[in-house]
Design an enzyme around this catalytic site. Structure first.
Site, PDB file in Angstrom:
ATOM      1  N   ARG A 115       1.038  -1.283   0.193  1.00 51.26           N
ATOM      2  CA  ARG A 115      -0.001   0.017   0.092  1.00 51.26           C
ATOM      3  C   ARG A 115       0.909   1.283  -0.103  1.00 51.26           C
ATOM      4  O   ARG A 115       1.593   1.204   1.077  1.00 51.26           O
ATOM      5  CB  ARG A 115      -0.785   0.066   1.274  1.00 51.26           C
ATOM      6  CG  ARG A 115      -1.716   1.303   1.375  1.00 51.26           C
ATOM      7  CD  ARG A 115      -2.736   1.334   2.559  1.00 51.26           C
ATOM      8  NE  ARG A 115      -3.652   0.566   1.964  1.00 51.26           N
ATOM      9  CZ  ARG A 115      -5.097   0.885   2.209  1.00 51.26           C
ATOM     10  NH1 ARG A 115      -5.403   1.611   3.523  1.00 51.26           N
ATOM     11  NH2 ARG A 115      -6.048   0.031   1.755  1.00 51.26           N
ATOM     12  N   HIS A 120      -7.373   0.745  -6.484  1.00 46.80           N
ATOM     13  CA  HIS A 120      -7.667  -0.003  -5.224  1.00 46.80           C
ATOM     14  C   HIS A 120      -8.281  -1.517  -5.672  1.00 46.80           C
ATOM     15  O   HIS A 120      -9.434  -1.822  -5.353  1.00 46.80           O
ATOM     16  CB  HIS A 120      -8.564   0.501  -4.283  1.00 46.80           C
ATOM     17  CG  HIS A 120      -8.409  -0.034  -2.786  1.00 46.80           C
ATOM     18  ND1 HIS A 120      -7.854  -1.144  -2.520  1.00 46.80           N
ATOM     19  CD2 HIS A 120      -8.973   0.269  -1.672  1.00 46.80           C
ATOM     20  CE1 HIS A 120      -7.784  -1.252  -1.171  1.00 46.80           C
ATOM     21  NE2 HIS A 120      -8.700  -0.318  -0.526  1.00 46.80           N
ATOM     22  N   GLN A 170     -10.176  -4.114  -3.198  1.00 51.38           N
ATOM     23  CA  GLN A 170     -11.645  -3.544  -2.832  1.00 51.38           C
ATOM     24  C   GLN A 170     -12.675  -4.188  -3.691  1.00 51.38           C
ATOM     25  O   GLN A 170     -13.674  -4.476  -3.400  1.00 51.38           O
ATOM     26  CB  GLN A 170     -11.705  -2.139  -2.554  1.00 51.38           C
ATOM     27  CG  GLN A 170     -12.919  -1.669  -1.776  1.00 51.38           C
ATOM     28  CD  GLN A 170     -13.163  -2.009  -0.564  1.00 51.38           C
ATOM     29  OE1 GLN A 170     -12.290  -1.839   0.364  1.00 51.38           O
ATOM     30  NE2 GLN A 170     -14.253  -2.509  -0.266  1.00 51.38           N
ATOM     31  N   ASP A 172     -16.988   7.138  -1.664  1.00 54.14           N
ATOM     32  CA  ASP A 172     -16.066   7.089  -0.686  1.00 54.14           C
ATOM     33  C   ASP A 172     -15.803   8.441  -0.280  1.00 54.14           C
ATOM     34  O   ASP A 172     -16.287   9.428  -0.696  1.00 54.14           O
ATOM     35  CB  ASP A 172     -14.829   6.796  -1.872  1.00 54.14           C
ATOM     36  CG  ASP A 172     -13.476   6.405  -1.105  1.00 54.14           C
ATOM     37  OD1 ASP A 172     -13.428   6.255  -0.071  1.00 54.14           O
ATOM     38  OD2 ASP A 172     -12.346   6.194  -2.005  1.00 54.14           O
ATOM     39  N   CYS A 196     -16.205   1.700   0.827  1.00 57.71           N
ATOM     40  CA  CYS A 196     -15.238   0.878   1.150  1.00 57.71           C
ATOM     41  C   CYS A 196     -14.795   1.235   2.399  1.00 57.71           C
ATOM     42  O   CYS A 196     -13.995   0.068   3.013  1.00 57.71           O
ATOM     43  CB  CYS A 196     -13.917   1.039   0.103  1.00 57.71           C
ATOM     44  SG  CYS A 196     -13.173   2.944   0.066  1.00 57.71           S
ATOM     45  N   ARG A 203     -13.530  -8.353   2.359  1.00 56.33           N
ATOM     46  CA  ARG A 203     -11.939  -8.427   1.983  1.00 56.33           C
ATOM     47  C   ARG A 203     -11.332  -9.514   2.357  1.00 56.33           C
ATOM     48  O   ARG A 203     -10.371  -9.902   1.879  1.00 56.33           O
ATOM     49  CB  ARG A 203     -11.456  -7.060   2.851  1.00 56.33           C
ATOM     50  CG  ARG A 203     -12.072  -5.780   2.493  1.00 56.33           C
ATOM     51  CD  ARG A 203     -11.610  -5.274   0.967  1.00 56.33           C
ATOM     52  NE  ARG A 203     -10.219  -5.076   0.881  1.00 56.33           N
ATOM     53  CZ  ARG A 203      -9.290  -4.215   1.544  1.00 56.33           C
ATOM     54  NH1 ARG A 203     -10.134  -2.938   1.796  1.00 56.33           N
ATOM     55  NH2 ARG A 203      -8.236  -4.259   1.074  1.00 56.33           N
TER      56      ARG A 203
HETATM   57  N1  NVA Z   1      -9.828   6.770  -1.427  1.00 55.84           N
HETATM   58  C1  NVA Z   1      -9.627   6.224  -0.182  1.00 55.84           C
HETATM   59  C2  NVA Z   1      -9.898   4.707  -0.121  1.00 55.84           C
HETATM   60  C3  NVA Z   1      -9.176   4.349   1.603  1.00 55.84           C
HETATM   61  C4  NVA Z   1      -9.659   3.047   1.656  1.00 55.84           C
HETATM   62  C5  NVA Z   1      -8.007   6.705   0.071  1.00 55.84           C
HETATM   63  O1  NVA Z   1      -7.220   6.425  -0.972  1.00 55.84           O
HETATM   64  O2  NVA Z   1      -7.568   7.151   1.010  1.00 55.84           O
HETATM   65  N1   CP Z   2     -11.272  -0.216   2.357  1.00 55.80           N
HETATM   66  C1   CP Z   2      -9.843  -0.018   2.969  1.00 55.80           C
HETATM   67  O1   CP Z   2      -9.023  -0.572   1.899  1.00 55.80           O
HETATM   68  O2   CP Z   2      -9.657   0.242   4.360  1.00 55.80           O
HETATM   69  P1   CP Z   2      -8.331   0.243   4.949  1.00 55.80           P
HETATM   70  O3   CP Z   2      -7.838   1.663   4.715  1.00 55.80           O
HETATM   71  O4   CP Z   2      -8.913   0.269   6.518  1.00 55.80           O
HETATM   72  O5   CP Z   2      -7.418  -0.685   4.733  1.00 55.80           O
END
Ligand code: NVA
Ligand code: CP
Length: 307
Positions: A104, A131, A134, A219, A259, A287
């Site tokens: 990540r 992502h 997800q 989101d 998500c 997930r």
């Molecule tokens: N769009 C959000 C998704 C978090 C799971 C981010 O990138 O922070």
């Molecule tokens: N939806 C998601 O990826 O959650 P986290 O940021 O908690 O991993």
């Protein structure tokens, strides 16, 4: 046979994606029945996190334990990655000791560079651009509640961000129609939209997207790394909240997904997560199951390659 990675949904075929969704459903049934299934004793996953996480970390780590393997949490704060060791060197070293790696991070090029130097499968666990994990969980959730998503209409309401981009690719891979409603200046990249014009449509308002939808998704307005834009974004996105009124414009059996983490009172109304058609808790749990199916697929593909 080439080493397989999962950096975006397009790294797998539609057939493989559907196999993973079905396998996720099967692994969920096993887990709920307390069946012990440990095909990966001794296998180790590396989990590289340069951004925060609750669901992603817990699901991958729990999934590896349930498979009889284990996982190592590698925060950039505590590894040499955070002190500037090149991603290519890190990839060579880490992948020489482990069986699979998830990352990540910020720039999508970081997972691409890691993957190109890795000896083992690499999973994108969120970048600024995509992502895909997800989406495996979201599609599994849709299939469990409503059956196939093929031919359905999905409304993406909000930021043209990493999740939105993965929904665009999902529309192509699973053959559904995606209507996107984003404020001016926050749409997905024009080039990406044009590439998927056969299944994706940019519409003028949240209401336009919601009408006749089978699934509404949103989101956060400010993603990780955009915290300083929070106030500006709250203004820009004020007409893009998903609430009961918007759900009433959609089909009566329209599902709602997010998500998570969610900001009540911003991108969703206070009670939206309790709406009768909200499936966010199943979506979050999935997930675990969907990613176990993904990990199983990638490790087995890699073993086949070496056989
Ligand atoms: N769009 C959000 C998704 C978090 C799971 C981010 O990138 O922070
Ligand atoms: N939806 C998601 O990826 O959650 P986290 O940021 O908690 O991993």
């Amino acid at each position: 046979m080439a080493l397989r990675h999962f950096l975006t949904l397009r790294d797998l075929s539609t057939l493989e994606l559907n196999q993973i969704v079905q396998r996720g459903i099967e692994l969920k049934r096993k887990q709920h029945n307390n069946e012990v299934f440990q095909p990966f004793a001794g296998k180790v996953m590396g989990m590289i996190f340069e951004k925060s996480s609750t669901r992603t970390r817990v699901s991958f780590e729990a999934g590896m334990s349930q498979f009889g393997g284990s996982a190592i949490f590698l925060s950039s704060r505590d590894t040499q990655l955070g002190r500037g060791e090149p991603i290519e060197d890190s990839a060579r070293v880490i992948s020489s000791m482990l069986d699979i790696v998830m990352i990540r991070t910020f720039g999508h090029d970081i997972v691409e560079r890691f993957a190109s130097y890795s000896k083992v499968p690499v999973i994108n666990a969120l970048t600024d651009d995509h992502h895909p994990c997800q989406l495996l969980a979201d599609i599994q959730t849709y299939v469990e509640h409503r059956g196939s998503i093929e031919g359905k209409t999905v409304a993406w309401i909000g930021d043209g961000n990493n999740m939105c981009n993965s929904y665009i690719e999902a529309a192509h891979m699973w053959d559904f129609k995606l209507k996107i409603a984003s404020p001016k200046g926050y749409e997905p990249k024009q080039q990406f939209l044009s590439e998927f014009a056969h299944c994706v449509e940019l519409v003028g308002s949240a209401e336009d997207a919601a009408v006749n939808a089978d699934l509404i998704v949103t989101d956060v307005w400010a993603s990780m790394g955009q915290e300083e834009e929070q106030k500006i974004r709250e203004k820009a996105f004020a007409d893009y909240q998903v609430n009961e009124r918007l759900m009433d414009l959609a089909h009566t059996d329209c599902l709602f997904m997010h998500c998570l983490p969610a900001h009540r009172g911003e991108e969703i109304s206070e009670n939206m997560l309790d709406h009768k058609n909200a499936v966010v808790w199943d979506e979050a749990e999935n997930r675990l199951h969907a990613q176990k199916a993904l990990v199983e697929f990638l490790i087995n593909e890699n073993l086949k390659k070496d056989a």
